[in-house]
Design a protein around this motif. Structure first.
Motif, PDB file in Angstrom:
ATOM      1  N   THR A 168       0.400   4.505 -11.111  1.00 52.76           N
ATOM      2  CA  THR A 168       1.609   4.870 -12.934  1.00 52.76           C
ATOM      3  C   THR A 168       3.174   5.110 -11.966  1.00 52.76           C
ATOM      4  O   THR A 168       3.238   5.208 -11.241  1.00 52.76           O
ATOM      5  CB  THR A 168       1.318   6.485 -13.322  1.00 52.76           C
ATOM      6  N   VAL A 169       3.994   5.412 -12.457  1.00 57.09           N
ATOM      7  CA  VAL A 169       4.976   4.954 -12.617  1.00 57.09           C
ATOM      8  C   VAL A 169       5.446   6.265 -11.468  1.00 57.09           C
ATOM      9  O   VAL A 169       6.232   7.384 -10.555  1.00 57.09           O
ATOM     10  CB  VAL A 169       6.380   5.536 -13.514  1.00 57.09           C
ATOM     11  N   ALA A 170       4.423   7.472 -12.385  1.00 55.95           N
ATOM     12  CA  ALA A 170       4.843   8.760 -11.578  1.00 55.95           C
ATOM     13  C   ALA A 170       4.639   9.281 -11.161  1.00 55.95           C
ATOM     14  O   ALA A 170       4.402   9.623  -9.606  1.00 55.95           O
ATOM     15  CB  ALA A 170       3.943  10.394 -12.552  1.00 55.95           C
ATOM     16  N   THR A 171       3.190   8.378 -10.303  1.00 55.02           N
ATOM     17  CA  THR A 171       2.368   8.417  -9.116  1.00 55.02           C
ATOM     18  C   THR A 171       3.310   7.867  -7.826  1.00 55.02           C
ATOM     19  O   THR A 171       3.142   7.801  -6.083  1.00 55.02           O
ATOM     20  CB  THR A 171       0.949   7.577  -8.907  1.00 55.02           C
ATOM     21  N   MET A 172       3.914   7.034  -8.034  1.00 56.42           N
ATOM     22  CA  MET A 172       4.110   6.030  -6.640  1.00 56.42           C
ATOM     23  C   MET A 172       5.655   7.163  -7.101  1.00 56.42           C
ATOM     24  O   MET A 172       6.044   6.794  -5.696  1.00 56.42           O
ATOM     25  CB  MET A 172       4.826   4.354  -7.566  1.00 56.42           C
ATOM     26  N   ALA A 173       6.273   7.283  -7.706  1.00 58.52           N
ATOM     27  CA  ALA A 173       7.422   7.780  -7.521  1.00 58.52           C
ATOM     28  C   ALA A 173       6.995   9.149  -7.023  1.00 58.52           C
ATOM     29  O   ALA A 173       7.621  10.366  -6.027  1.00 58.52           O
ATOM     30  CB  ALA A 173       8.318   8.633  -8.926  1.00 58.52           C
ATOM     31  N   ASP A 174       5.920  11.034  -6.885  1.00 58.28           N
ATOM     32  CA  ASP A 174       5.913  10.604  -6.408  1.00 58.28           C
ATOM     33  C   ASP A 174       5.317  10.479  -4.217  1.00 58.28           C
ATOM     34  O   ASP A 174       5.029  11.213  -3.515  1.00 58.28           O
ATOM     35  CB  ASP A 174       4.303  11.536  -6.262  1.00 58.28           C
ATOM     36  N   TYR A 175       5.169   9.218  -4.609  1.00 56.44           N
ATOM     37  CA  TYR A 175       4.853   8.447  -3.007  1.00 56.44           C
ATOM     38  C   TYR A 175       5.855   8.542  -2.048  1.00 56.44           C
ATOM     39  O   TYR A 175       6.003   9.104  -1.288  1.00 56.44           O
ATOM     40  CB  TYR A 175       3.559   6.700  -3.021  1.00 56.44           C
ATOM     41  N   LEU A 176       7.094   8.724  -2.878  1.00 55.08           N
ATOM     42  CA  LEU A 176       8.117   8.597  -2.485  1.00 55.08           C
ATOM     43  C   LEU A 176       9.364   9.811  -1.885  1.00 55.08           C
ATOM     44  O   LEU A 176      10.590  10.190  -2.132  1.00 55.08           O
ATOM     45  CB  LEU A 176       9.077   7.527  -2.905  1.00 55.08           C
ATOM     46  N   ALA A 177       8.618  10.512  -2.959  1.00 53.50           N
ATOM     47  CA  ALA A 177       8.819  12.233  -3.212  1.00 53.50           C
ATOM     48  C   ALA A 177      10.301  12.138  -4.648  1.00 53.50           C
ATOM     49  O   ALA A 177      11.466  12.851  -3.625  1.00 53.50           O
ATOM     50  CB  ALA A 177       8.791  12.596  -2.059  1.00 53.50           C
ATOM     51  N   ILE A 178      10.548  11.107  -5.044  1.00 54.72           N
ATOM     52  CA  ILE A 178      11.904  11.419  -6.167  1.00 54.72           C
ATOM     53  C   ILE A 178      10.981  11.349  -7.684  1.00 54.72           C
ATOM     54  O   ILE A 178      10.083  11.579  -7.589  1.00 54.72           O
ATOM     55  CB  ILE A 178      12.136  10.293  -5.791  1.00 54.72           C
ATOM     56  N   SER A 179      12.561  11.424  -8.690  1.00 48.59           N
ATOM     57  CA  SER A 179      11.872  11.874  -9.897  1.00 48.59           C
ATOM     58  C   SER A 179      11.245  10.315 -10.432  1.00 48.59           C
ATOM     59  O   SER A 179      11.848   8.999  -9.419  1.00 48.59           O
ATOM     60  CB  SER A 179      12.590  11.755 -10.749  1.00 48.59           C
ATOM     61  N   PRO A 180      10.607  10.227 -11.446  1.00 49.37           N
ATOM     62  CA  PRO A 180       9.919   8.537 -12.270  1.00 49.37           C
ATOM     63  C   PRO A 180      11.167   7.825 -12.296  1.00 49.37           C
ATOM     64  O   PRO A 180      11.130   6.895 -12.466  1.00 49.37           O
ATOM     65  CB  PRO A 180       9.245   8.520 -13.420  1.00 49.37           C
ATOM     66  N   GLY A 181      12.457   8.426 -13.219  1.00 51.70           N
ATOM     67  CA  GLY A 181      13.553   8.212 -13.119  1.00 51.70           C
ATOM     68  C   GLY A 181      14.961   7.161 -12.226  1.00 51.70           C
ATOM     69  O   GLY A 181      14.603   5.659 -12.864  1.00 51.70           O
ATOM     70  N   TYR A 182      14.325   7.759 -11.318  1.00 47.69           N
ATOM     71  CA  TYR A 182      14.995   7.232 -10.291  1.00 47.69           C
ATOM     72  C   TYR A 182      14.623   5.648  -9.527  1.00 47.69           C
ATOM     73  O   TYR A 182      15.542   5.182  -8.835  1.00 47.69           O
ATOM     74  CB  TYR A 182      15.592   8.272  -9.432  1.00 47.69           C
ATOM     75  N   LEU A 183      13.055   6.492  -9.229  1.00 46.84           N
ATOM     76  CA  LEU A 183      12.555   5.202  -9.042  1.00 46.84           C
ATOM     77  C   LEU A 183      12.283   3.534  -9.615  1.00 46.84           C
ATOM     78  O   LEU A 183      12.701   3.022  -8.695  1.00 46.84           O
ATOM     79  CB  LEU A 183      10.744   5.768  -9.194  1.00 46.84           C
ATOM     80  N   GLN A 184      12.166   3.693 -11.342  1.00 46.88           N
ATOM     81  CA  GLN A 184      12.563   2.852 -11.739  1.00 46.88           C
ATOM     82  C   GLN A 184      13.617   1.829 -11.552  1.00 46.88           C
ATOM     83  O   GLN A 184      13.849   0.398 -11.502  1.00 46.88           O
ATOM     84  CB  GLN A 184      12.122   3.137 -12.613  1.00 46.88           C
ATOM     85  N   SER A 185      14.534   3.006 -11.691  1.00 45.41           N
ATOM     86  CA  SER A 185      16.019   2.205 -11.530  1.00 45.41           C
ATOM     87  C   SER A 185      16.402   1.370 -10.308  1.00 45.41           C
ATOM     88  O   SER A 185      17.024  -0.039  -9.507  1.00 45.41           O
ATOM     89  CB  SER A 185      17.082   3.570 -11.224  1.00 45.41           C
TER      90      SER A 185
END
Length: 258
Positions: A168-185
């Motif tokens: 999920t976007v959330a699990t991927m964001a957690d992998y990098l320790a950043i927010s989901p919105g920032y990851l998507q961008s």
């Protein structure tokens, strides 16, 4: 063909390490794992980890550690191959490496081939060097390589190697320790595709392989590719391929029998 005089991977040097060769006799390729100082255009300049520099024969070579230790890979070699002698890589000027892990594997294989007298040693080293220089060429012409890029690349590699995981976007964001919105961008800005599109494309690519070459049911393929719902799998598969999984499988088998 290239003649390798010496090659090493993950060599660790102390804080006082310095290479100072006024005019090197051979080609020298250096890949850093830690920051280092390089002599460029008449001055010492600091370059980050994952920098690479190619020195031509007879060129001044000077670089040194700038922290408690300096870690690098390096190859000293001779070659008259055009992919090296006519390379667009700037001699003596470091640039960022776009895929350090991939290049690390190539260098480890070169080390292995160099230390053993196998029947195909020369040609194997030549093919590995060509692949390495292809990666160096790609790196030199890529302009968005930052420390953040390396973290995103690691995430993308994990996704594509394990598309069946629960992404999920959330699990991927957690992998990098950043927010989901920032990851998507930053993910789409870096790779030209959204992180979830990357997951879906990787899953469908895997599903196509299983549908063609395995005797599993569509439900089993869906589960193996990370889908908890068969209908959802079929819908996404058709959106991307233009076929239902069943029709895709039938057409593939029909084509193989013709």
């Amino acid at each position: 063909m290239a003649l390798i005089h010496y090659v090493e991977c993950n060599t660790v040097h102390a804080a006082n390490f310095v290479v100072d060769v006024p005019a090197g006799a051979h080609w020298l390729l250096v890949v850093t794992k830690t920051p280092a100082l390089f002599w460029v255009h008449g001055a010492l300049k600091l370059y980050p980890a994952h920098s690479v520099v190619l020195y031509q024969p007879q060129q001044k070579v000077y670089y040194q550690a700038c922290a408690a230790q300096f870690v690098n890979d390096w190859i000293r070699f001779e070659s008259d191959e055009p992919y090296i002698t006519e390379s667009p890589l700037p001699p003596g000027i470091p640039f960022a490496l776009s895929d350090p892990d991939f290049c690390q594997k190539l260098l480890e294989l070169i080390v292995s081939e160099h230390h053993f007298s196998r029947d195909c040693k020369a040609s194997s080293i030549d093919y590995l060097l060509r692949a390495l220089f292809n990666k160096l060429w790609e790196s030199y012409f890529q302009d968005n390589i930052t420390p953040q890029y390396y973290k995103l690349l690691k995430l993308r590699t994990v996704i594509q190697n394990n598309p069946g995981e629960y992404w999920t976007v959330a699990t991927m964001a957690d992998y990098l320790a950043i927010s989901p919105g920032y990851l998507q961008s930053i993910y789409k800005k870096t790779f030209g595709i959204s992180c979830m599109e990357d997951v879906i494309n990787s899953r469908i690519r895997m599903a196509k392989e299983y549908l063609i070459h395995n005797a599993q049911s569509i439900a089993e393929v869906a589960a193996r590719c990370g889908y908890q719902n068969v209908e959802h799998f079929c819908r996404q598969f058709k959106q991307i391929t233009g076929h239902t999984p069943g029709n895709f499988q039938k057409q593939a088998k029909l084509g193989a029998s013709l």
